[in-house]
Design a protein around this motif. Structure first.
Motif, PDB file in Angstrom:
ATOM      1  N   ASN A 132       1.671   8.591   3.968  1.00  0.00           N
ATOM      2  CA  ASN A 132       2.420   7.336   4.210  1.00  0.00           C
ATOM      3  C   ASN A 132       1.992   6.483   5.303  1.00  0.00           C
ATOM      4  OD1 ASN A 132       4.119   7.754   1.894  1.00  0.00           O
ATOM      5  ND2 ASN A 132       5.155   9.324   2.969  1.00  0.00           N
ATOM      6  N   PHE A 133       1.700   7.156   6.581  1.00  0.00           N
ATOM      7  CA  PHE A 133       1.517   6.398   7.801  1.00  0.00           C
ATOM      8  C   PHE A 133      -0.207   5.866   7.512  1.00  0.00           C
ATOM      9  CE2 PHE A 133       4.594   9.217   9.340  1.00  0.00           C
ATOM     10  CZ  PHE A 133       5.299   8.222   9.929  1.00  0.00           C
ATOM     11  N   GLY A 134      -0.877   6.797   6.772  1.00  0.00           N
ATOM     12  CA  GLY A 134      -2.120   6.293   6.774  1.00  0.00           C
ATOM     13  C   GLY A 134      -2.158   4.762   5.874  1.00  0.00           C
ATOM     14  N   ALA A 135      -1.084   4.790   4.646  1.00  0.00           N
ATOM     15  CA  ALA A 135      -1.061   3.744   3.857  1.00  0.00           C
ATOM     16  C   ALA A 135      -0.769   2.446   4.887  1.00  0.00           C
ATOM     17  CB  ALA A 135      -0.251   4.094   2.764  1.00  0.00           C
ATOM     18  N   VAL A 136       0.019   2.640   5.550  1.00  0.00           N
ATOM     19  CA  VAL A 136       0.856   1.607   6.586  1.00  0.00           C
ATOM     20  C   VAL A 136      -0.356   1.149   7.566  1.00  0.00           C
ATOM     21  CG1 VAL A 136       2.391   1.167   8.298  1.00  0.00           C
ATOM     22  CG2 VAL A 136       3.101   2.450   6.511  1.00  0.00           C
ATOM     23  N   LEU A 137      -1.000   2.076   8.223  1.00  0.00           N
ATOM     24  CA  LEU A 137      -2.240   1.719   9.049  1.00  0.00           C
ATOM     25  C   LEU A 137      -3.451   1.058   8.187  1.00  0.00           C
ATOM     26  CD1 LEU A 137      -3.709   2.283  11.641  1.00  0.00           C
ATOM     27  CD2 LEU A 137      -4.912   4.234  10.538  1.00  0.00           C
ATOM     28  N   GLY A 138      -3.752   1.286   7.041  1.00  0.00           N
ATOM     29  CA  GLY A 138      -4.531   0.835   6.279  1.00  0.00           C
ATOM     30  C   GLY A 138      -4.124  -0.628   5.778  1.00  0.00           C
ATOM     31  N   GLY A 139      -2.942  -0.927   5.555  1.00  0.00           N
ATOM     32  CA  GLY A 139      -2.288  -2.191   5.182  1.00  0.00           C
ATOM     33  C   GLY A 139      -2.699  -3.153   6.445  1.00  0.00           C
ATOM     34  N   PHE A 140      -2.142  -2.741   7.515  1.00  0.00           N
ATOM     35  CA  PHE A 140      -2.333  -3.710   8.622  1.00  0.00           C
ATOM     36  C   PHE A 140      -3.863  -4.072   8.952  1.00  0.00           C
ATOM     37  CE2 PHE A 140       2.107  -2.636   9.657  1.00  0.00           C
ATOM     38  CZ  PHE A 140       2.635  -3.635  10.412  1.00  0.00           C
ATOM     39  N   LEU A 141      -4.843  -2.785   9.034  1.00  0.00           N
ATOM     40  CA  LEU A 141      -5.953  -2.773   9.518  1.00  0.00           C
ATOM     41  C   LEU A 141      -6.956  -3.747   8.380  1.00  0.00           C
ATOM     42  CD1 LEU A 141      -8.238  -2.316  11.427  1.00  0.00           C
ATOM     43  CD2 LEU A 141      -8.628  -0.081  10.218  1.00  0.00           C
ATOM     44  N   ILE A 142      -6.492  -3.520   7.397  1.00  0.00           N
ATOM     45  CA  ILE A 142      -7.546  -4.255   6.290  1.00  0.00           C
ATOM     46  C   ILE A 142      -7.052  -5.621   6.198  1.00  0.00           C
ATOM     47  CG2 ILE A 142      -7.893  -4.421   3.669  1.00  0.00           C
ATOM     48  CD1 ILE A 142      -9.648  -2.453   5.149  1.00  0.00           C
ATOM     49  N   TRP A 143      -6.004  -5.979   6.152  1.00  0.00           N
ATOM     50  CA  TRP A 143      -5.596  -7.360   6.478  1.00  0.00           C
ATOM     51  C   TRP A 143      -5.928  -8.146   7.567  1.00  0.00           C
ATOM     52  CZ3 TRP A 143      -3.769 -10.650   2.810  1.00  0.00           C
ATOM     53  CH2 TRP A 143      -3.519 -12.026   3.308  1.00  0.00           C
ATOM     54  N   PHE A 144      -5.937  -7.429   8.870  1.00  0.00           N
ATOM     55  CA  PHE A 144      -6.287  -8.092   9.767  1.00  0.00           C
ATOM     56  C   PHE A 144      -7.859  -8.264   9.808  1.00  0.00           C
ATOM     57  CE2 PHE A 144      -9.142  -7.533  13.869  1.00  0.00           C
ATOM     58  CZ  PHE A 144      -8.729  -8.118  14.514  1.00  0.00           C
ATOM     59  N   LEU A 145      -8.802  -7.544   9.104  1.00  0.00           N
ATOM     60  CA  LEU A 145     -10.137  -7.707   8.768  1.00  0.00           C
ATOM     61  C   LEU A 145     -10.245  -8.790   7.878  1.00  0.00           C
ATOM     62  CD1 LEU A 145     -11.220  -4.268   8.749  1.00  0.00           C
ATOM     63  CD2 LEU A 145     -11.682  -5.755  10.734  1.00  0.00           C
ATOM     64  N   TRP A 146      -9.332  -8.838   6.859  1.00  0.00           N
ATOM     65  CA  TRP A 146      -9.532  -9.902   5.878  1.00  0.00           C
ATOM     66  C   TRP A 146      -9.246 -11.306   6.260  1.00  0.00           C
ATOM     67  CZ3 TRP A 146     -11.091 -10.104   0.935  1.00  0.00           C
ATOM     68  CH2 TRP A 146     -10.677 -11.091   0.079  1.00  0.00           C
ATOM     69  N   VAL A 147      -8.362 -11.391   7.451  1.00  0.00           N
ATOM     70  CA  VAL A 147      -8.177 -12.786   7.980  1.00  0.00           C
ATOM     71  C   VAL A 147      -9.166 -13.024   9.144  1.00  0.00           C
ATOM     72  CG1 VAL A 147      -6.552 -14.172   9.620  1.00  0.00           C
ATOM     73  CG2 VAL A 147      -5.572 -12.599   7.677  1.00  0.00           C
ATOM     74  N   SER A 173       0.778  -1.207   0.082  1.00  0.00           N
ATOM     75  CA  SER A 173      -0.008   0.163  -0.002  1.00  0.00           C
ATOM     76  C   SER A 173       0.903   1.197  -0.164  1.00  0.00           C
ATOM     77  CB  SER A 173      -1.047  -0.029   1.249  1.00  0.00           C
ATOM     78  OG  SER A 173      -0.350  -0.266   2.581  1.00  0.00           O
ATOM     79  N   LEU A 174       1.945   1.194   0.575  1.00  0.00           N
ATOM     80  CA  LEU A 174       2.854   2.221   0.545  1.00  0.00           C
ATOM     81  C   LEU A 174       3.394   2.561  -0.865  1.00  0.00           C
ATOM     82  CD1 LEU A 174       4.534   4.217   2.724  1.00  0.00           C
ATOM     83  CD2 LEU A 174       6.506   2.846   2.497  1.00  0.00           C
ATOM     84  N   GLY A 175       3.524   1.652  -1.796  1.00  0.00           N
ATOM     85  CA  GLY A 175       4.186   1.489  -3.153  1.00  0.00           C
ATOM     86  C   GLY A 175       2.903   2.143  -3.722  1.00  0.00           C
ATOM     87  N   LEU A 176       1.703   1.634  -3.766  1.00  0.00           N
ATOM     88  CA  LEU A 176       0.641   2.239  -4.354  1.00  0.00           C
ATOM     89  C   LEU A 176       0.253   3.728  -3.775  1.00  0.00           C
ATOM     90  CD1 LEU A 176      -1.876   1.791  -6.351  1.00  0.00           C
ATOM     91  CD2 LEU A 176      -3.151   0.899  -4.480  1.00  0.00           C
ATOM     92  N   ASN A 177       0.521   4.012  -2.784  1.00  0.00           N
ATOM     93  CA  ASN A 177       0.258   5.461  -2.329  1.00  0.00           C
ATOM     94  C   ASN A 177       1.193   6.566  -2.949  1.00  0.00           C
ATOM     95  OD1 ASN A 177      -0.956   7.056  -0.213  1.00  0.00           O
ATOM     96  ND2 ASN A 177       0.851   7.465   0.430  1.00  0.00           N
ATOM     97  N   LEU A 178       2.410   6.038  -3.266  1.00  0.00           N
ATOM     98  CA  LEU A 178       3.323   6.885  -3.882  1.00  0.00           C
ATOM     99  C   LEU A 178       2.782   7.204  -5.331  1.00  0.00           C
ATOM    100  CD1 LEU A 178       6.854   5.573  -3.364  1.00  0.00           C
ATOM    101  CD2 LEU A 178       6.030   7.599  -2.311  1.00  0.00           C
ATOM    102  N   ILE A 211      -5.539  -3.931  -1.932  1.00  0.00           N
ATOM    103  CA  ILE A 211      -4.534  -2.993  -1.678  1.00  0.00           C
ATOM    104  C   ILE A 211      -5.023  -1.466  -1.917  1.00  0.00           C
ATOM    105  CG2 ILE A 211      -2.383  -2.191  -2.591  1.00  0.00           C
ATOM    106  CD1 ILE A 211      -2.346  -4.728  -1.099  1.00  0.00           C
ATOM    107  N   TRP A 212      -5.889  -1.168  -3.248  1.00  0.00           N
ATOM    108  CA  TRP A 212      -6.868  -0.183  -3.024  1.00  0.00           C
ATOM    109  C   TRP A 212      -7.485   0.331  -1.936  1.00  0.00           C
ATOM    110  CZ3 TRP A 212      -6.387   4.042  -6.149  1.00  0.00           C
ATOM    111  CH2 TRP A 212      -5.607   4.148  -7.195  1.00  0.00           C
ATOM    112  N   VAL A 213      -8.352  -0.652  -1.359  1.00  0.00           N
ATOM    113  CA  VAL A 213      -9.085  -0.505   0.029  1.00  0.00           C
ATOM    114  C   VAL A 213      -8.004  -0.128   0.974  1.00  0.00           C
ATOM    115  CG1 VAL A 213     -10.644  -1.213   1.859  1.00  0.00           C
ATOM    116  CG2 VAL A 213     -10.803  -2.107  -0.706  1.00  0.00           C
ATOM    117  N   MET A 214      -6.988  -0.440   1.053  1.00  0.00           N
ATOM    118  CA  MET A 214      -5.884  -0.192   2.163  1.00  0.00           C
ATOM    119  C   MET A 214      -5.465   1.278   2.151  1.00  0.00           C
ATOM    120  SD  MET A 214      -3.572  -3.403   2.222  1.00  0.00           S
ATOM    121  CE  MET A 214      -4.093  -5.140   2.647  1.00  0.00           C
TER     122      MET A 214
END
Length: 434
Positions: A361-376, A44-49, A349-352
């Protein structure tokens, strides 16, 4: 609440959710969420760039992730010497002829004036080059894939340390992004989205069907790891003594130890990339990229080369996705081309990025963790709620059984619901761009 306090509170919430998972399920499960959360945060950091900084609509994230996975095989797997002996030279020669044909065609296209002569020369060069390419490649591929196809059937790799595959994955993705960018970045955003999605599908199709390279859908297993194997730890006297001292179960402790090592490695990579992204964001270059995003016409009027800057940011974001893809394949220990589903995982990744905060950038990192947690966790939480709501029904109730079988589909439903809620109540994300 100021932005720093809000950001800290949101990360604490995610940390608490993962800690609850460890306490109620298992710490191995919690660490697995952490590890994939770290990889997702890097994606998500890469996509956020690309999207958050420059407004580039890339829908081909999985193609660059798949190239990172390919790099892991090409760098870390040992070469299959018999396959190289019977067909390796043919395959490499054919690939060289293919590249040479394209290069000659480009030179002819640029050097010879438009007209019937250029058209005829291009047709002859491309037809002769393609026929020669296939005539040399096909026998070589058949010979390679005939070598012990149940185990190998491919050329293998270079047998180098797997950690080298991570930057190489970024390099492969960056190279592909350069070719895509040179072709598509002059187009409108919707055309860029179509081009990136189509090229991602092509890349994944190549991985699925070129057995000599990746074994296709037969998968490549047993990839080398940068951390110890569980079975080696379980036979190590120092580890057995440590586990016995603390009274842990040997198998669970070895799995936990391996996951902790992965967590440390992935955290180092994420922190490095996050620091670099923050420095880029606050630099004159970063301000220029955002100025181009906000008003391309005004930026061009100030003498900025918009297409060139778009190409730079597109390559950088794709390279980060390639690194994440190599990390993910290393964590899995296998390359499974059939698991790369562009529409499904690119959407994730877009949802993240959207949930965390596009441009932050911090938002992208937060979204990565939160969405993956929910996905699992959505599926087990869904099963718990279904069992709770249908507690009064018989065990063999058709309604209860149908609802239980439908729990897996709650993942996609939840992702769509989260996206709608975010777009309605927090359109700039949980941690919006300043």
């Amino acid at each position: 609440m100021n932005s720093t306090l809000k950001t800290t509170a949101l990360f604490l919430v995610v940390t608490t959710l993962i800690a609850i998972t460890g306490a109620m399920q298992s710490w191995n499960s919690a660490l697995l969420i952490v590890n994939m959360g770290l990889v997702s945060a890097i994606m998500s950091l890469g996509l956020n760039l690309q999207w958050g900084f420059a407004g580039l609509f890339n829908v081909g994230v999985m193609g660059f992730v798949a190239l990172g996975g390919l790099a892991t095989v090409l760098i870390s797997m040992p070469p299959v010497h018999e396959a190289w002996r019977v067909g390796g030279v043919h395959v490499m020669t054919a690939l060289f002829i293919g590249v040479l044909t394209i290069a000659i065609a480009i030179v002819v296209f640029r050097r010879i004036p438009k007209g019937s002569l250029r058209t005829t020369l291009l047709i002859v060069i491309l037809v002769v080059g393609f026929v020669t390419y296939r005539a040399i490649l096909d026998p070589g591929v058949a010979a390679v894939e005939a070598i012990n196809p149940t185990i190998t059937g491919n050329l293998g790799g270079l047998g180098l340390p797997v950690l080298l595959a991570w930057p190489v994955g970024g390099l492969l993705a960056a190279t592909a992004a350069w070719f895509i960018g040179k072709t598509a970045l002059g187009l409108r955003s919707d055309y860029l989205a179509i081009a990136t999605l189509g090229i991602a599908e092509i890349l994944i199709a190549v991985l699925k069907h070129e057995d000599w390279l990746t074994r296709g859908v037969k998968n490549i297993i047993g990839l080398p790891r940068p951390v110890p194997y569980e079975v080696d730890l379980q036979n190590s006297p120092w580890f057995i003594e440590m586990v016995q001292d603390y009274g842990f179960e040997l198998a669970a402790a070895s799995s936990f130890y391996v996951k902790v090592n992965y967590s440390l490695l992935f955290t180092v990579i994420l922190v490095i990339l996050l620091i670099m992204a923050q420095l880029a964001l606050k630099s004159p270059w970063g301000r220029m990229i955002r100025a181009i995003r906000d008003n391309e016409v005004a930026a061009e009027a100030m003498g900025k080369d918009v297409t060139k800057r778009h190409l730079q940011i597109f390559i950088l974001g794709s390279a980060i996705c390639g690194i994440a893809g190599a990390m993910m394949t290393t964590l899995d220990g296998q390359l499974t081309p059939g698991s790369y589903q562009p529409l499904r995982f690119t959407f994730l990744i877009w949802v993240m990025v959207i949930l965390g905060g596009s441009g932050n950038n911090f938002g992208a990192v937060l979204g990565g963790f939160l969405i993956w947690f929910l996905w699992v966790q959505v599926e087990p939480i869904g099963l718990f709620l279904i069992d709770l709501l249908t507690a009064g029904l018989a065990e063999d109730s058709a309604i209860r059984e149908h609802l239980r079988q439908s729990a897996a589909h709650m993942r996609l439903l939840t992702m769509g619901l989260i996206l709608l809620l975010v777009l309605r109540f927090a359109p700039r994300g949980l941690i919006p761009e300043k």
